[in-house]
Write an enzyme that holds these catalytic residues in place. Structure first.
Site, PDB file in Angstrom:
ATOM      1  N   HIS A 267       0.917  -1.077  -0.033  1.00  0.00           N
ATOM      2  CA  HIS A 267       0.083   0.047  -0.018  1.00  0.00           C
ATOM      3  C   HIS A 267       0.998   1.110   0.098  1.00  0.00           C
ATOM      4  O   HIS A 267       0.826   2.085  -1.049  1.00  0.00           O
ATOM      5  CB  HIS A 267      -0.697   0.165   1.387  1.00  0.00           C
ATOM      6  CG  HIS A 267      -1.743   1.207   1.646  1.00  0.00           C
ATOM      7  ND1 HIS A 267      -3.091   1.101   0.890  1.00  0.00           N
ATOM      8  CD2 HIS A 267      -1.566   2.502   1.867  1.00  0.00           C
ATOM      9  CE1 HIS A 267      -3.666   2.278   1.298  1.00  0.00           C
ATOM     10  NE2 HIS A 267      -2.791   3.143   1.881  1.00  0.00           N
ATOM     11  N   GLU A 268       1.884   1.409   0.971  1.00  0.00           N
ATOM     12  CA  GLU A 268       2.610   2.689   0.857  1.00  0.00           C
ATOM     13  C   GLU A 268       3.820   2.784  -0.196  1.00  0.00           C
ATOM     14  O   GLU A 268       3.866   3.553  -0.785  1.00  0.00           O
ATOM     15  CB  GLU A 268       3.385   2.576   2.286  1.00  0.00           C
ATOM     16  CG  GLU A 268       2.692   2.422   3.780  1.00  0.00           C
ATOM     17  CD  GLU A 268       1.617   3.637   3.788  1.00  0.00           C
ATOM     18  OE1 GLU A 268       1.738   4.590   2.961  1.00  0.00           O
ATOM     19  OE2 GLU A 268       0.487   3.438   4.360  1.00  0.00           O
ATOM     20  N   HIS A 271       1.897   4.550  -2.757  1.00  0.00           N
ATOM     21  CA  HIS A 271       2.078   5.862  -2.722  1.00  0.00           C
ATOM     22  C   HIS A 271       3.377   6.463  -2.932  1.00  0.00           C
ATOM     23  O   HIS A 271       3.560   7.523  -3.691  1.00  0.00           O
ATOM     24  CB  HIS A 271       1.885   6.377  -0.962  1.00  0.00           C
ATOM     25  CG  HIS A 271       0.487   6.370  -0.845  1.00  0.00           C
ATOM     26  ND1 HIS A 271      -0.509   6.936  -0.960  1.00  0.00           N
ATOM     27  CD2 HIS A 271      -0.077   5.551   0.590  1.00  0.00           C
ATOM     28  CE1 HIS A 271      -1.585   6.891  -0.587  1.00  0.00           C
ATOM     29  NE2 HIS A 271      -1.461   5.958   0.402  1.00  0.00           N
ATOM     30  N   GLU A 297      -4.506   8.009  -2.873  1.00  0.00           N
ATOM     31  CA  GLU A 297      -5.214   6.830  -2.708  1.00  0.00           C
ATOM     32  C   GLU A 297      -5.266   5.703  -3.474  1.00  0.00           C
ATOM     33  O   GLU A 297      -5.197   4.412  -3.433  1.00  0.00           O
ATOM     34  CB  GLU A 297      -6.276   6.968  -1.707  1.00  0.00           C
ATOM     35  CG  GLU A 297      -6.860   6.161  -0.552  1.00  0.00           C
ATOM     36  CD  GLU A 297      -5.739   5.720   0.579  1.00  0.00           C
ATOM     37  OE1 GLU A 297      -4.911   6.776   0.701  1.00  0.00           O
ATOM     38  OE2 GLU A 297      -5.865   5.025   1.294  1.00  0.00           O
TER      39      GLU A 297
END
Lengths: 503, 503
Positions: A267-268, A271, A297
């Site tokens: 997830h990170e 980003h 997001e």
């Protein structure tokens, strides 16, 4: 048309470069505080951060800034495109910040900083009444802000616009209604399914060092550049872009549940790919970051769900995971593992929610915020309303406010209008995925081969490189040829859960 | 007498607090660049550091600063003591910096930054001629600085004063002559000794992780507070105080020679204890750091030599070292180990020199610098002069300029007057040790018991807490009751090497 730069334009760019420099230094101090700064130095460090933040803020509303805006706005067509957009961004900030009386703003900052520690205590003690007076003042101040800034159609639109410019209550009401009408029955069907995934394999002891090894390997496969970043440990994971050559990922290792680190890192990492691939020409301007919370997001959720929870991805990576683990998956066939990591069931805590039920958590918050701002809901009624909505949307009810209305930090910091970005990002991601499939029809095959480069290249071409040069809905429109559309997410969820739950 | 603070005094302290904030942020960025910042972000980070450095510099010579100095200097007796000393410090900096024409200074900064990369290449290629034109310009500029700043007695005094206020050529000539007259014959005797230490045990494979474990344990025993610091790895070790609650140590692990990390960590730990124990009331002022290079070095050398190379210290810690190692000391009795780590022999490289020969390396540099600044030596003759002096002082001669005159980075950065601090620190340390023995007669016993607290407490009481509130020679005088005195170091060296070499 790009013309030769005037001295005025150059001076303006130098000026914004200095503001960026302050922000980069602040960013590093923030990262450091959350990854191992010695605790006795924190208080003084916070003061340093405060001083540099004031510098950057003061520069954004200074007379010098006003003069740049006044002088350059008249001759926009003569400016370099980056300067034009930078000027727009500075003007928006100037207008927004200048309208707030500075003594009121300072008071509000103090209020929020107190509110956050009160909220922490209130959450621990599950005592909403403790937090209520603070929340009332914060809501009051947000209404005041809308008074200063004005609004179109709906007061809440003004707050939405801070995080997701262009997205309105009208748009959200429609897509959320549509999402809800499809998700709720699906959740119901899943609850009734007789063939549920077995998840015991997820919760065995997985040594931290080995989780780290796996996380590093996956980041590398995603195309995260370790010459432009690093992976560290923290309590509340985040990614931070200091400049495109220094974008750091943090994660958390739970030895009883490897998913925290693995899906958190992916997830990170999503980003981080965004921030690493912003065009170099935007460095030193306020455009050198993601264009909105929602688009940011979309990148993290794309990688977390459409890559990390995809079966083809695990066809490539399951053996590596097995070899890093202490044998917890030895008797677990790939398909069983895949079903386990895609289990869905209603839960009380947003940040632990699965792909399918997550948007329902967001809708609860959206409706409450909209109601508060439009004087249709009172702060004192929040616990009751929260619990009713959870029962209505998810079929479960918090047993106390700590796991209910007090669970999120956002409101204590005054962040109203932020929550919808999480759900928007999810819909954007599904739209990108849909479009990507037209251009990269062998998407699953690439995942199976571990070749994620074309996926990253597509995102860089259509999203990353622009930074804030385009507004979120323009990114979406230019990349996919359409506006916000919940159908792609709905289609994805239906198809996926039909497979996972053999519906 | 301390009076109630006026608004002017408060404003002034706010002003210097902001300068300190910039310096703290710069310090963190510096630490980060040397402990793992991703390389692709370095260029942009350097720009950020440059901008914040300019901010701090501009504040030090601003009209606002001039006004504070003018207004507050008249009523010093009404100021708080910390404000008084802060004002003095700011005035010294103002006077020094204001006298340099800013265009010349900028040119010099560019020159030094180029010179450093040329020096690196010149050192690698052992090609002095490559570096010569840069060094000539740097020396020229330093002479110009002395022209702007003026001098007393000897031009070189002006440069010495930057690093070690109060120390002059007259003083140094005397103590260096004295040191040399004692050290040179001692080195000679050692060379002729028939009972030399056996050092093979030092160079076995010692795993990095285990070196780290040992280094952490020793730092802890020294009284280094890990709630106010951390230990990281780097290429060129250093300690850095960001504020007294955040003082970081870095070290380097050589798996073929554990001494690099162990003695390096103890050395940097000594610097760190200084910065951790500066009085809290100095935070946010320019006084919140070590008072001079020499006093700082007295702390690192005290711990490195008078603690870390002391036999009693190893009586306490040898077993731990053994247990961390892979067995390299199994057949080595404590005394043999102690002799090995205290081996002394003339060598070419300063940073690898032992306790006894180290001051000779400094004298070579001191005499050359003094000669250059006083027009008695030409840059073009440096390689010859350097080699002659090494032969004369140490009895050995570099075979090329890379291991000779090009070995140190200092001159490429314009740091003339810095080298003597290393030797001064060593003498100061011996003076502190001598005085400490009067007050803590059971010094060795404490080391044997591993109780280093009284030693740290003595240093904090006499040195650390003052930060820059006292000048170096005042620290020395107040702590020991005397001025600079080489005898204590001489006595120590004679006694120690008599024992180690059984002379």
């Amino acid at each position: 048309m790009t013309a030769v730069m005037t001295d005025l334009e150059k001076d303006f760019l130098e000026y914004v470069k200095k503001m960026s420099a302050y922000n980069e230094a602040i960013g590093l101090m923030y990262w450091d505080m959350r990854t191992g700064a010695p605790k006795n130095g924190i208080e003084q460090r916070s003061e340093v951060i405060g001083m540099l933040s004031s510098d950057a803020f003061n520069m954004s509303v200074s007379e010098e800034m006003a003069a740049y805006i006044a002088k350059l706005s008249g001759k926009k067509e003569a400016l370099n495109e980056v300067t034009q957009k930078t000027l727009n961004e500075c003007k928006e900030n100037y207008d927004r910040n200048k309208k707030i009386p500075s003594d009121e703003y300072k008071e509000y900052i103090v209020l929020c900083s107190k509110a956050e520690s009160v909220w922490e205590q209130a959450k621990t003690e599950s005592n909403f009444e403790l937090f209520r007076p603070y929340l009332e003042k914060i809501v009051q101040f947000n209404k005041k802000l809308i008074g200063y800034w004005g609004y179109k159609e709906n007061k809440y639109n003004t707050l939405l616009d801070i995080y997701e410019p262009g997205v309105t209550v009208e748009i959200l009401d429609e897509v959320f209604a549509q999402l809800r009408s499809e998700i709720v029955p699906l959740v119901q069907k899943i609850a009734e399914s007789s063939d549920k995934p077995r998840t015991e394999c997820l919760f065995k002891h997985f040594p931290k060092e080995k989780q780290k090894e796996f996380s590093l390997a996956i980041l590398k496969k995603m195309g995260y550049d370790f010459n432009s970043g690093r992976l560290d440990e923290t309590v509340h994971p985040f990614a931070i872009g200091l400049n495109p050559g220094d974008v750091r990922v943090t994660t958390k290792y739970d030895e009883k549940d490897f998913r925290t680190a693995v899906f958190g890192t992916i997830h990170e990492g999503g980003h981080a790919l965004y921030e690493q691939n912003i065009s170099e020409e935007l460095v030193g301007t306020p455009l050198c970051t993601g264009t909105s919370m929602g688009i940011h997001e979309s990148q993290s959720l794309f990688y977390e769900n459409f890559v990390g929870r995809n079966k083809s991805f695990w066809q490539e990576n399951y053996d590596l995971l097995k070899s890093c683990s202490d044998g917890q998956f030895d008797d677990v066939p790939l398909n069983e593992f895949y079903r386990a990591i895609n289990e869905s069931k209603p839960s009380l805590i947003r940040i632990e929610a699965d792909e399918l039920t997550y948007p329902l958590h967001i809708m609860v918050r959206y409706e409450i915020e909209k109601g508060l701002i439009n004087d249709e809901i009172e702060v004192r009624d929040l616990p009751r309303i929260w619990n009713e909505k959870y029962e209505q949307y998810l079929g479960i009810k918090p047993s106390n406010d700590g796991e209910g209305v007090l669970q999120d930090v956002h409101w204590s910091g005054g962040s109203f209008g932020y929550f919808p970005s999480y759900a928007l990002g999810y819909m954007y991601a599904a739209q990108f995925k849909n479009k990507m499939l037209e251009e990269i029809p062998n998407y699953d095959e690439l995942l199976e081969k571990g070749d994620l480069e074309p996926i990253k290249a597509w995102m860089t071409k259509n999203v990353h490189r622009f930074g804030k040069m385009k507004k979120p809905l323009n990114i979406l429109q230019d990349a996919t040829g359409e506006g916000l559309n919940a159908n792609h997410l709905i289609e994805y969820l239906k198809e996926k859960y039909k497979e996972v739950y053999k519906l």
